[in-house]
Design a protein around this motif. Sequence first.
Motif, PDB file in Angstrom:
ATOM      1  N   GLU A  47      10.799   3.397 -12.781  1.00 31.05           N
ATOM      2  CA  GLU A  47      10.120   2.564 -13.865  1.00 31.05           C
ATOM      3  C   GLU A  47       8.830   2.027 -13.373  1.00 31.05           C
ATOM      4  OE1 GLU A  47      12.085  -1.075 -15.326  1.00 31.05           O
ATOM      5  OE2 GLU A  47      12.962  -1.302 -13.329  1.00 31.05           O
ATOM      6  N   HIS A  48       7.668   2.236 -13.967  1.00 29.40           N
ATOM      7  CA  HIS A  48       6.394   1.751 -13.505  1.00 29.40           C
ATOM      8  C   HIS A  48       5.421   1.041 -14.731  1.00 29.40           C
ATOM      9  CE1 HIS A  48       2.168   2.195 -12.204  1.00 29.40           C
ATOM     10  NE2 HIS A  48       2.029   2.477 -13.486  1.00 29.40           N
ATOM     11  N   THR A  49       4.946  -0.014 -14.451  1.00 27.41           N
ATOM     12  CA  THR A  49       4.273  -0.954 -15.292  1.00 27.41           C
ATOM     13  C   THR A  49       2.860  -1.261 -14.624  1.00 27.41           C
ATOM     14  OG1 THR A  49       5.242  -2.920 -14.530  1.00 27.41           O
ATOM     15  CG2 THR A  49       5.990  -2.289 -16.425  1.00 27.41           C
ATOM     16  N   GLU A  50       1.783  -1.292 -15.704  1.00 29.25           N
ATOM     17  CA  GLU A  50       0.448  -1.599 -15.017  1.00 29.25           C
ATOM     18  C   GLU A  50      -0.378  -2.181 -16.345  1.00 29.25           C
ATOM     19  OE1 GLU A  50      -2.590   1.812 -14.630  1.00 29.25           O
ATOM     20  OE2 GLU A  50      -0.797   2.410 -13.621  1.00 29.25           O
ATOM     21  N   TRP A  51      -1.394  -3.000 -15.831  1.00 32.10           N
ATOM     22  CA  TRP A  51      -2.416  -3.382 -16.874  1.00 32.10           C
ATOM     23  C   TRP A  51      -3.406  -4.329 -16.149  1.00 32.10           C
ATOM     24  CZ3 TRP A  51       2.861  -5.327 -17.977  1.00 32.10           C
ATOM     25  CH2 TRP A  51       3.028  -6.697 -17.594  1.00 32.10           C
ATOM     26  N   ILE A  52      -4.624  -4.464 -16.539  1.00 28.19           N
ATOM     27  CA  ILE A  52      -5.828  -5.057 -15.950  1.00 28.19           C
ATOM     28  C   ILE A  52      -5.575  -6.649 -16.428  1.00 28.19           C
ATOM     29  CG2 ILE A  52      -8.210  -5.341 -15.571  1.00 28.19           C
ATOM     30  CD1 ILE A  52      -6.908  -3.093 -14.355  1.00 28.19           C
ATOM     31  N   ALA A  53      -5.417  -7.632 -15.649  1.00 27.57           N
ATOM     32  CA  ALA A  53      -5.516  -9.090 -15.833  1.00 27.57           C
ATOM     33  C   ALA A  53      -6.453  -9.942 -14.940  1.00 27.57           C
ATOM     34  CB  ALA A  53      -3.982  -9.660 -15.745  1.00 27.57           C
ATOM     35  N   THR A  54      -6.656 -11.166 -15.363  1.00 25.94           N
ATOM     36  CA  THR A  54      -7.348 -11.965 -14.612  1.00 25.94           C
ATOM     37  C   THR A  54      -6.612 -12.808 -13.566  1.00 25.94           C
ATOM     38  OG1 THR A  54      -9.005 -12.276 -16.798  1.00 25.94           O
ATOM     39  CG2 THR A  54      -9.328 -13.780 -14.684  1.00 25.94           C
ATOM     40  N   GLU A  55      -7.259 -12.560 -12.254  1.00 26.59           N
ATOM     41  CA  GLU A  55      -6.562 -13.370 -11.150  1.00 26.59           C
ATOM     42  C   GLU A  55      -7.440 -14.277 -10.564  1.00 26.59           C
ATOM     43  OE1 GLU A  55      -4.550 -11.874  -7.076  1.00 26.59           O
ATOM     44  OE2 GLU A  55      -6.454 -10.960  -7.559  1.00 26.59           O
ATOM     45  N   THR A  56      -6.976 -15.393 -10.287  1.00 22.71           N
ATOM     46  CA  THR A  56      -7.831 -16.766  -9.655  1.00 22.71           C
ATOM     47  C   THR A  56      -7.669 -16.286  -8.164  1.00 22.71           C
ATOM     48  OG1 THR A  56      -7.459 -17.747 -11.562  1.00 22.71           O
ATOM     49  CG2 THR A  56      -8.336 -19.239  -9.435  1.00 22.71           C
ATOM     50  N   TYR A  57      -8.554 -16.487  -7.531  1.00 20.98           N
ATOM     51  CA  TYR A  57      -8.786 -16.514  -6.024  1.00 20.98           C
ATOM     52  C   TYR A  57      -9.880 -17.444  -5.509  1.00 20.98           C
ATOM     53  CZ  TYR A  57     -13.194 -13.893  -6.105  1.00 20.98           C
ATOM     54  OH  TYR A  57     -14.456 -13.456  -5.883  1.00 20.98           O
ATOM     55  N   TYR A  58      -9.674 -17.872  -4.187  1.00 15.79           N
ATOM     56  CA  TYR A  58     -10.660 -18.703  -3.590  1.00 15.79           C
ATOM     57  C   TYR A  58     -11.724 -17.800  -2.571  1.00 15.79           C
ATOM     58  CZ  TYR A  58     -12.280 -22.602  -0.643  1.00 15.79           C
ATOM     59  OH  TYR A  58     -12.922 -23.676  -0.047  1.00 15.79           O
ATOM     60  N   GLN A  71      -5.853  -5.240 -11.316  1.00 11.02           N
ATOM     61  CA  GLN A  71      -4.912  -4.295 -11.637  1.00 11.02           C
ATOM     62  C   GLN A  71      -3.258  -4.664 -11.193  1.00 11.02           C
ATOM     63  OE1 GLN A  71      -4.209  -0.196 -10.096  1.00 11.02           O
ATOM     64  NE2 GLN A  71      -4.159   0.597 -12.281  1.00 11.02           N
ATOM     65  N   PHE A  72      -2.578  -5.106 -12.014  1.00 11.73           N
ATOM     66  CA  PHE A  72      -1.262  -5.480 -11.837  1.00 11.73           C
ATOM     67  C   PHE A  72      -0.230  -4.481 -12.064  1.00 11.73           C
ATOM     68  CE2 PHE A  72      -3.398  -9.433 -12.349  1.00 11.73           C
ATOM     69  CZ  PHE A  72      -2.641 -10.547 -11.597  1.00 11.73           C
ATOM     70  N   VAL A  73       0.636  -4.209 -11.261  1.00 15.23           N
ATOM     71  CA  VAL A  73       1.558  -3.040 -11.097  1.00 15.23           C
ATOM     72  C   VAL A  73       3.025  -3.415 -10.966  1.00 15.23           C
ATOM     73  CG1 VAL A  73      -0.168  -1.310 -10.513  1.00 15.23           C
ATOM     74  CG2 VAL A  73       1.362  -2.329  -8.963  1.00 15.23           C
ATOM     75  N   GLY A  74       3.942  -2.686 -11.301  1.00  9.75           N
ATOM     76  CA  GLY A  74       5.341  -2.714 -10.806  1.00  9.75           C
ATOM     77  C   GLY A  74       6.053  -1.516 -10.838  1.00  9.75           C
ATOM     78  N   ASN A  75       6.608  -1.235  -9.796  1.00  6.37           N
ATOM     79  CA  ASN A  75       7.414   0.003  -9.537  1.00  6.37           C
ATOM     80  C   ASN A  75       8.915  -0.151  -9.096  1.00  6.37           C
ATOM     81  OD1 ASN A  75       5.292   2.361  -9.948  1.00  6.37           O
ATOM     82  ND2 ASN A  75       4.209   0.799  -8.571  1.00  6.37           N
ATOM     83  N   THR A  76       9.693   0.455  -9.572  1.00  8.04           N
ATOM     84  CA  THR A  76      11.107   0.339  -9.318  1.00  8.04           C
ATOM     85  C   THR A  76      11.773   1.626  -9.284  1.00  8.04           C
ATOM     86  OG1 THR A  76      11.009  -2.300 -10.166  1.00  8.04           O
ATOM     87  CG2 THR A  76      13.352  -1.012  -9.612  1.00  8.04           C
ATOM     88  N   GLU A  77      12.595   1.914  -8.210  1.00 10.33           N
ATOM     89  CA  GLU A  77      13.455   3.079  -8.486  1.00 10.33           C
ATOM     90  C   GLU A  77      14.906   2.761  -9.136  1.00 10.33           C
ATOM     91  OE1 GLU A  77      14.096   6.900  -5.696  1.00 10.33           O
ATOM     92  OE2 GLU A  77      14.959   5.092  -5.177  1.00 10.33           O
ATOM     93  N   VAL A  78      15.079   3.197 -10.225  1.00 13.56           N
ATOM     94  CA  VAL A  78      16.210   2.526 -11.097  1.00 13.56           C
ATOM     95  C   VAL A  78      17.488   3.509 -10.622  1.00 13.56           C
ATOM     96  CG1 VAL A  78      17.231   2.193 -13.286  1.00 13.56           C
ATOM     97  CG2 VAL A  78      14.924   2.129 -13.017  1.00 13.56           C
ATOM     98  N   ILE A  79      17.257   4.793 -10.298  1.00 11.64           N
ATOM     99  CA  ILE A  79      18.562   5.567 -10.231  1.00 11.64           C
ATOM    100  C   ILE A  79      17.815   6.581  -8.838  1.00 11.64           C
ATOM    101  CG2 ILE A  79      19.822   7.763 -10.776  1.00 11.64           C
ATOM    102  CD1 ILE A  79      19.810   6.382 -13.741  1.00 11.64           C
ATOM    103  N   SER A  80      18.821   6.802  -8.143  1.00 13.19           N
ATOM    104  CA  SER A  80      18.500   7.825  -6.921  1.00 13.19           C
ATOM    105  C   SER A  80      19.707   8.654  -6.504  1.00 13.19           C
ATOM    106  CB  SER A  80      17.868   7.312  -5.736  1.00 13.19           C
ATOM    107  OG  SER A  80      17.680   8.207  -4.735  1.00 13.19           O
ATOM    108  N   GLY A 121       3.195   1.200 -19.616  1.00 10.63           N
ATOM    109  CA  GLY A 121       3.837   1.647 -18.398  1.00 10.63           C
ATOM    110  C   GLY A 121       4.767   2.887 -19.055  1.00 10.63           C
ATOM    111  N   SER A 122       5.949   3.216 -18.044  1.00  5.80           N
ATOM    112  CA  SER A 122       6.643   4.451 -18.486  1.00  5.80           C
ATOM    113  C   SER A 122       7.910   4.366 -17.564  1.00  5.80           C
ATOM    114  CB  SER A 122       5.798   5.852 -18.037  1.00  5.80           C
ATOM    115  OG  SER A 122       5.544   5.741 -16.607  1.00  5.80           O
ATOM    116  N   ILE A 123       8.968   5.143 -17.951  1.00  4.92           N
ATOM    117  CA  ILE A 123      10.205   5.569 -17.223  1.00  4.92           C
ATOM    118  C   ILE A 123      10.354   6.701 -17.456  1.00  4.92           C
ATOM    119  CG2 ILE A 123      12.508   5.049 -17.409  1.00  4.92           C
ATOM    120  CD1 ILE A 123      12.174   2.442 -18.944  1.00  4.92           C
ATOM    121  N   TYR A 124      10.449   7.293 -16.016  1.00  4.32           N
ATOM    122  CA  TYR A 124      10.371   8.744 -16.030  1.00  4.32           C
ATOM    123  C   TYR A 124      11.477   9.438 -14.943  1.00  4.32           C
ATOM    124  CZ  TYR A 124       7.381   8.341 -12.011  1.00  4.32           C
ATOM    125  OH  TYR A 124       6.977   7.945 -10.817  1.00  4.32           O
TER     126      TYR A 124
END
Length: 375
Positions: A47-58, A71-80, A121-124
């Motif tokens: 499973e993969h997610t991603e989008w562009i968002a605003t990030e605050t930094y110093y 760019q914010f992302v998420g990746n998880t292996e659901v099944i192996s 995102g997607s699940i593939y």
Amino acid sequence: MPQQCKLLLDNYTGQYTAGSPIQGRIILSLDSDITLRGLRITLSCIEHTEWIATETYYDSEANEHKSRDTQFVGNTEVISIKQWLYGDQHATTNLSVGQHIYPFLINLQQNIPSTYQCEKGSIYYKLTATVDRPMALDYEDEMMIVVYSPIDLNFLARPEDLQPSSYSDEKTVCCWCCAQGPITMDIELAKQTLIPGEHVEVKMRLTNMANINVTGVSFELKQIISYKVTDPSRDDKQESHILIDLKDVGLGAHGENTYIFNVTLPPNVVLPNFAQCSLFSVEYIYTATAKLPSTHTNLEVTMYPKVGHIPLGNRFGPSHYNPHPPIGGGAQPPLGWTNPSAPPLDEKQQTMGYPEKVSGPNEVPPPSYESLNMP
């Protein structure tokens, strides 16, 4: 260099249903003897997610906080699932020159995620054949497949969800500090489960003892899909889709009426299955509304039905659903499903382990399964 490792499926459509077997073979064509640890087949669900968002930094140089697009992302292996077809990872062995054929069989579990893709995102699912060679580059071949996973209410609902249930709400309308009579809404729900094409009766009893009119009543079913990302920090987004929207006339002051809503979930509605996923989730909400004049807040009753493909008590699925896609032809998806197409793997994706962001609804549609595995 000639092709060393080739992955072939018995079902050339590459479409499978949860609970069905994936059968195929791996062909090794060797022009010389090789030393290897072994040959394995791996089924992965990512499973993969991603989008562009605003990030605050110093900014230490400017000594101030700033914001930037990230760019914010998420990746998880659901099944192996890994199977060694020859040898293992603990010792080396040899294969002689020539062609070697190794059949494999992987049984898909029930209650697994469906292949899914959207703008966020997607699940593939991916099959990978690997010739594990010590001190040398492995031989590999991989293939994307499409998995249909109907939502089985036997995993989500309880027997009491098939029984009638009732809900109510009441509010007292005030005008110029003077309280009027109450407005009461009572809802009777025939059952708390719903599958595509099914009819469920909902009864709304409205009692208006106030001096104002109820301008209209409605009953809707909303699908809310939630997405999460984890890097560089956690964030989430939601999308809502109204699947059912029923309306009726209002009710005058000091009146009473009973409304009957025949709730039917369209057969072609898309019900994604996010079982075992951590970056995707979905929920369904019934909302019964008595609309009041703009100076007053509406009267609402919310309920949370269990929505799926396979009804509670039916472990074999509805009669229109074929649990095993035919070999040599396309799978016939159940009601509440539209055919997804698996995203391809390009060089960047193979390196990073997830697919590029797929096209949105107004962009070029994603490629079909057949185009993904063309030589």
